[in-house]
Design a protein around this motif. Sequence first.
Motif, PDB file in Angstrom:
ATOM      1  N   HIS A 339       0.850  -1.184   0.000  1.00 37.20           N
ATOM      2  CA  HIS A 339       0.000   0.000   0.000  1.00 37.20           C
ATOM      3  C   HIS A 339       0.895   1.247   0.000  1.00 37.20           C
ATOM      4  O   HIS A 339       1.948   1.246   0.624  1.00 37.20           O
ATOM      5  N   PRO A 340       0.548   2.278  -0.745  1.00 38.05           N
ATOM      6  CA  PRO A 340      -0.744   2.500  -1.401  1.00 38.05           C
ATOM      7  C   PRO A 340      -0.815   2.030  -2.858  1.00 38.05           C
ATOM      8  O   PRO A 340      -1.819   2.230  -3.524  1.00 38.05           O
ATOM      9  N   ASP A 341       0.283   1.422  -3.375  1.00 41.54           N
ATOM     10  CA  ASP A 341       0.308   1.082  -4.802  1.00 41.54           C
ATOM     11  C   ASP A 341      -0.838   0.165  -5.206  1.00 41.54           C
ATOM     12  O   ASP A 341      -1.464   0.356  -6.261  1.00 41.54           O
ATOM     13  N   VAL A 342      -1.123  -0.841  -4.392  1.00 42.28           N
ATOM     14  CA  VAL A 342      -2.198  -1.760  -4.759  1.00 42.28           C
ATOM     15  C   VAL A 342      -3.556  -1.067  -4.689  1.00 42.28           C
ATOM     16  O   VAL A 342      -4.458  -1.357  -5.488  1.00 42.28           O
ATOM     17  N   ASP A 343      -3.703  -0.109  -3.765  1.00 38.41           N
ATOM     18  CA  ASP A 343      -4.951   0.666  -3.695  1.00 38.41           C
ATOM     19  C   ASP A 343      -5.127   1.495  -4.966  1.00 38.41           C
ATOM     20  O   ASP A 343      -6.233   1.629  -5.498  1.00 38.41           O
ATOM     21  N   THR A 344      -4.021   2.053  -5.450  1.00 40.46           N
ATOM     22  CA  THR A 344      -4.067   2.825  -6.691  1.00 40.46           C
ATOM     23  C   THR A 344      -4.480   1.936  -7.864  1.00 40.46           C
ATOM     24  O   THR A 344      -5.284   2.345  -8.716  1.00 40.46           O
ATOM     25  N   ALA A 377      -1.743  10.042   4.756  1.00 32.81           N
ATOM     26  CA  ALA A 377      -0.617  10.959   4.887  1.00 32.81           C
ATOM     27  C   ALA A 377       0.609  10.223   5.420  1.00 32.81           C
ATOM     28  O   ALA A 377       0.508   9.363   6.293  1.00 32.81           O
ATOM     29  N   VAL A 378       1.785  10.545   4.854  1.00 30.36           N
ATOM     30  CA  VAL A 378       3.028   9.895   5.261  1.00 30.36           C
ATOM     31  C   VAL A 378       3.675  10.719   6.372  1.00 30.36           C
ATOM     32  O   VAL A 378       3.782  11.943   6.265  1.00 30.36           O
ATOM     33  N   GLU A 436       4.946   0.356   6.560  1.00 29.82           N
ATOM     34  CA  GLU A 436       4.265   0.026   5.300  1.00 29.82           C
ATOM     35  C   GLU A 436       4.464   1.144   4.280  1.00 29.82           C
ATOM     36  O   GLU A 436       4.678   0.886   3.088  1.00 29.82           O
ATOM     37  N   GLN A 437       4.377   2.392   4.745  1.00 31.53           N
ATOM     38  CA  GLN A 437       4.580   3.527   3.844  1.00 31.53           C
ATOM     39  C   GLN A 437       6.010   3.562   3.330  1.00 31.53           C
ATOM     40  O   GLN A 437       6.264   3.799   2.145  1.00 31.53           O
ATOM     41  N   LEU A 438       6.964   3.316   4.204  1.00 31.76           N
ATOM     42  CA  LEU A 438       8.371   3.329   3.812  1.00 31.76           C
ATOM     43  C   LEU A 438       8.676   2.222   2.807  1.00 31.76           C
ATOM     44  O   LEU A 438       9.519   2.392   1.912  1.00 31.76           O
TER      45      LEU A 438
END
Length: 506
Positions: A339-344, A377-378, A436-438
Amino acid sequence: MTDRPGKERARGKPEGTSVRPEPSAAQHRRRHLAKIAGLTAAALVLATAGAGFWFYEHLNGNLSIFDSAGIASDRPPDGPADASGSQPVNILLLGSDSRANGNDTLAGGELGAGSSDTAVLLHVYADHRHAVGVSIPRDSLVDIPRCLLPNGKWTVPQHDQMFNSAFSLGASPTGNPACTQNTVETMTGLRVHHTIVVDFKGFATMTAAVGGVPVCVPNDINGFGIHLKKGRQNVAGQSALDFVRARHGIGDGSDIGRMKRQQAFLGALIKKIQDRGFDLTALLPLADAATKSLTVDPALGSPMKLASFAQSMRSIKLADITFVTAPWRYAGDRVALVHPDVDTLWTLLRQDRTLDGQSTGRPADPSTAAPVSASPAVNLTVPVLVQNGTRTYGLSLQAVHELRAKGYQDVSAGSGGIEHAVTTIGYGPGHQGEAEQLAQYFPGADVRADAEATVPLTVTLGDDYAATAAATASPSAGPSPTGLPTGIAQNSRPADADPCAGLTYG
């Protein structure tokens, strides 16, 4: 009830008709020839109709249909229609590893509950000229919603379960495709219009029916009952099944590598079918082989419905199909979706947009379009420690500079640790979301909890990162895709790509 040719009732001459003169010899001959031609044509029509009816009934008897009672009642809506009113269609393609119904002769193993070895969600755009096939890793950790069991009871929702376990719920030898369909709809927000399950035996027969499929084997494989020679070759039957199933002894032995080979195989199979055309000599053996191997949803539950569905796909060219593996990373011995790539990715498909955010023909409606990325938000102030787990000098400093360029404010380099093949991201209590964001900047990284962490986030660079850094620095390296999230761009494959290309993981 099916109408069948019946006997025609005899008719007498109507009363009051005038008597015609006797026909000449030439007229007799012409009428005789016409009668023979008429009888011959009638015989051909009846023979063709009879053969067609027999073949239809034969195909109809081949098909298996799963119970629609297991399909969830609370489902996502259909996708947006284009100017002509046409809507996108989502098809879930599942490869079952069930050993039931004679499949054990091809793959060995015990007769038990079937699981989904392969899962591809095919999104056909509203224009019915473009498509994206998304491979979902079988070991992905996902949420499985309520599912109907063979005993008539419903399960409770389950969190962080392997994706392919949805197909196994209920321990049926033929699997639980309705549960997998529900899981995909819950995960993606996309309505699955059709689900098709193919087993080992039918897959092998279909590849033989098209005369084999050209593939590229990266290295010799001898083990686990699979024997394939290195190089380009045409495979059919058992060898085709071995190619798409092999994990051990090929590439890095991962399921990700197997999916890349499956994508290459599907592209080559589609090309083979399209090149052969749609004449009866090609289609009838394929239809017979296909229906013997398929379990389908009720909406595809007859040869006529299948034929109509196939006809609706005829305008999609191979060059207009893209395969993509759902953005992933290792999570211990399992796989997590990034995430967030798969959400995109799911958002783009829900909006019926291409992977680079474009429309395939329908004008954009800014008043109704959802944002492409649904990322939270990151936290760019969280402290990050970067360690070099490779033998490549200066790698940690390179990663520090890259993270600072992304906006991270508190990044430092630490001393090297134990050598790692795969980059890991350790996080302390309460920092999983930030980890997860990193991880989006380290595709394929293994994200794990570290109860003894001295800093919130610790990145230990692995050989995978070193290889990527070397490729990026090389002048010969090709340009990277633009306009796509990294996790999507690095996992995409054109369907018309060379079968030897892009098999990095196998």
